[in-house]
Enzyme design. Structure first.
Site, short mmCIF file in Angstrom:
data_model
loop_
_atom_site.label_atom_id
_atom_site.label_comp_id
_atom_site.label_asym_id
_atom_site.label_seq_id
_atom_site.Cartn_x
_atom_site.Cartn_y
_atom_site.Cartn_z
N GLY A 95 0.80 -1.23 0.00
CA GLY A 95 0.00 0.00 0.00
C GLY A 95 0.83 1.28 0.00
CB SER A 96 -0.31 4.75 0.48
OG SER A 96 0.31 6.01 0.66
CB THR A 97 5.18 5.64 0.55
OG1 THR A 97 4.66 6.88 0.07
CG2 THR A 97 5.61 4.77 -0.61
CB VAL A 98 1.27 8.37 3.53
CG1 VAL A 98 1.77 9.39 2.54
CG2 VAL A 98 -0.01 7.76 3.05
#
Lengths: 399, 135
Positions: free
Chosen positions: B62-65
């Site tokens: 998923g997202s790097t955030v």
């Protein structure tokens, strides 16, 4: 890992707690990936801007950074936000979202980051130079920087690109090293690729088949920046491909080492058709058209204008184009915009169909010429999307 | 007692109970940074809390955030005691460093099979090992 005296001081906390943490972060990511040193970067492109994609946790992180009053040490640009910073109400964005979005932008701005809010900094004057080391994070921007400009960047995350922007270094691994930039697969492009959507279909097809592998495209006649950005964006979305070569067109293609090619594949008319068929999901009424993934250029806006001619967008259908605030200040664009708005075309800046919450929430049936946009908009299964060329779209929604 | 060799990403020696995700975890959208509860409905640990557990998972997705979510867990005092993965990736490396949560990877066996939820673990980064005391 070898560190210079200055880098060691940063890691040891001589420049404060936040700098030490961010240096530690870059060093560790480097160590895990086999880097033996840090290298200076020229600039950074930072993702993690839309409140939709970062949520509440970003504020805790900002607090840590602002306690030490950290600033970026190289020119740095922000990726798109979740809304047009001026026309957000017109998009249907709620007050609460807008307030949080403004806070995020303000925090980044206080660190010295330019609020360009675009995935295409190269269209507004920030063109990377051949051989430059960068820390860019938006996946299409990364692939264009590597392929079209011959600069060197890994696909950074939001946090690592921000850390590199602040400390001024990235770890020397992956696409920063020449030996990792060689192609492994040759793609012979037999199909006719004229429209932007054709380039997008080619990229989507390749990425899906060869995840993460650098291709060498041949038999592509024309490859200008607007075409290449569609190709690169789709390939990054479907297959995390961060670099590619196009014979006779991209700057590394001529001299690149082709001795590692393991396979040659052909992209023919039936492959192209298969991608268009995959994203041919709308049988009923269209609610919305979205153009500008990646963000539109002056050429894109001109093409919309000339394709539309004397016609206007049909009642009940919205036609949204996404670009950057900077591009919209261009005199030529301004003139075109007045004309286009009268015909029912809306241009929003600072955001796009992928990172704004309203597109997915409020519009069920969507047309686009970008396979990347189609990929993200259909991922949750709540929206239907058809991928068409711009001229086909305009024919369908105008009168 | 069984011992597994690991690579240390973030140092720290802790003792606690294992919580094992058999599938890759997306911290962004999959874990609530305010409560430490797993909110990914596709994960068998849906509804469980990571707080004060040693969280074991194959890898992240998923997202790097997702890194900011891991940091948020620690700011909100609902962080796991330690993280163990088959493969450390940028998202979790960045998050664990920011949050200062002990983190180890590259085990000589598949951790999500050799460790079971409820096992008592010692993560010892001075010796680069995990000790498993079966319950």
């Amino acid at each position: 890992m070898f560190l210079t005296k200055e880098q060691q001081k940063m890691l040891d906390g001589e420049h404060g707690h936040a700098i030490a943490k961010l240096t530690h972060l870059i060093v560790k990511i480097g160590e895990v990936n086999g880097a033996t040193r840090l290298i200076p970067i020229k600039n950074a492109q930072i993702a993690g801007v839309s409140y939709l994609t970062v949520g509440e946790p970003i504020f805790s992180f900002f607090n840590m950074l602002s306690e030490d009053n950290v600033k970026v040490s190289v020119p740095s640009w922000l990726n798109p936000a979740g809304m047009d910073m001026k026309k957000w109400k017109e998009m249907g964005i709620k007050n609460d979202f807008a307030e949080k979005q403004r806070r995020i932008i303000q925090q980044y701005q206080e660190m010295g980051i330019q609020t360009t809010l675009t995935c295409t900094p190269y269209l507004i004057g920030h063109k990377p130079k051949f051989g430059d080391h960068l820390a860019w994070s938006e996946s299409s921007a990364v692939s264009i920087a590597n392929a079209y400009y011959g600069a060197r960047t890994n696909r950074e995350g939001g946090p690592s690109s921000l850390a590199s922007a602040i400390i001024g270094f990235t770890a020397d691994y992956g696409l920063h090293k020449k030996e990792n930039r060689v192609p492994r697969i040759v793609v012979d492009v037999e199909a006719t690729i004229n429209h932007f959507s054709d380039f997008s279909a080619l990229g989507y097809w390749y990425g899906e088949k060869f995840h993460g592998i650098i291709p060498y495209f041949k038999s592509i006649k024309s490859a200008n920046i607007d075409q290449v950005k569609m190709l690169g964006a789709a390939m990054a979305a479907s297959g995390s491909v961060a670099h590619f070569h196009i014979a006779k067109h991209t700057p590394e293609a001529e001299k690149v080492d082709l001795s590692h090619i393991s396979e040659t594949v052909t992209f023919d008319e039936s492959d192209k058709k298969q991608i268009y068929n995959h994203f041919n999901q709308i049988k009923e009424r269209v609610n919305l058209v979205v153009i500008g993934c990646p963000h539109s250029s002056l050429e894109d806006v001109k093409l919309i204008d000339s394709s539309l001619g004397d016609k206007s967008i049909k009642e009940g259908i919205k036609f949204w184009v996404f670009s950057s605030q900077k591009l919209m200040q261009n005199d030529e664009v301004k003139k075109l915009l007045t004309n286009l708005e009268e015909k029912g075309v809306k241009i929003f800046a600072d955001t796009c169909m992928v990172v704004s919450p309203v597109v997915r929430e409020n519009y069920k049936n969507i047309l686009t010429n970008s396979a990347k946009a189609a990929f993200y908009l259909t991922r949750e299964g709540t929206n239907k999307v058809s991928l068409l060329s711009l001229s086909e779209i305009i024919e369908r929604v105008s009168e | 007692m069984k011992t597994i060799k690991v690579r240390t990403i973030v140092e720290g020696t802790v003792e606690g109970i294992a919580l094992v995700s058999p599938i890759p975890i997306s911290f962004f959208g999959g874990v609530d940074a305010e409560t430490g509860i797993i909110t990914d409905s596709e994960n068998p640990l849906f509804g469980e809390s990571l707080t004060d557990k040693i969280f074991v998972f194959p890898r992240s997705k998923g997202s790097t955030v997702g890194s900011y979510v891991i940091y948020g867990l620690s700011v909100n005092n609902v962080a796991p005691l330690a993280l163990i993965a088959d493969k450390a990736e940028t998202i979790v490396i960045a998050g664990a460093i920011l949050a200062n949560i002990p983190f180890v990877d590259r085990t000589d066996q598949d951790v999500t099979i050799s460790i079971k939820t409820g096992d008592k673990l010692i993560v010892d980064t001075t010796q680069n090992i995990i000790k498993i005391k079966k319950e």
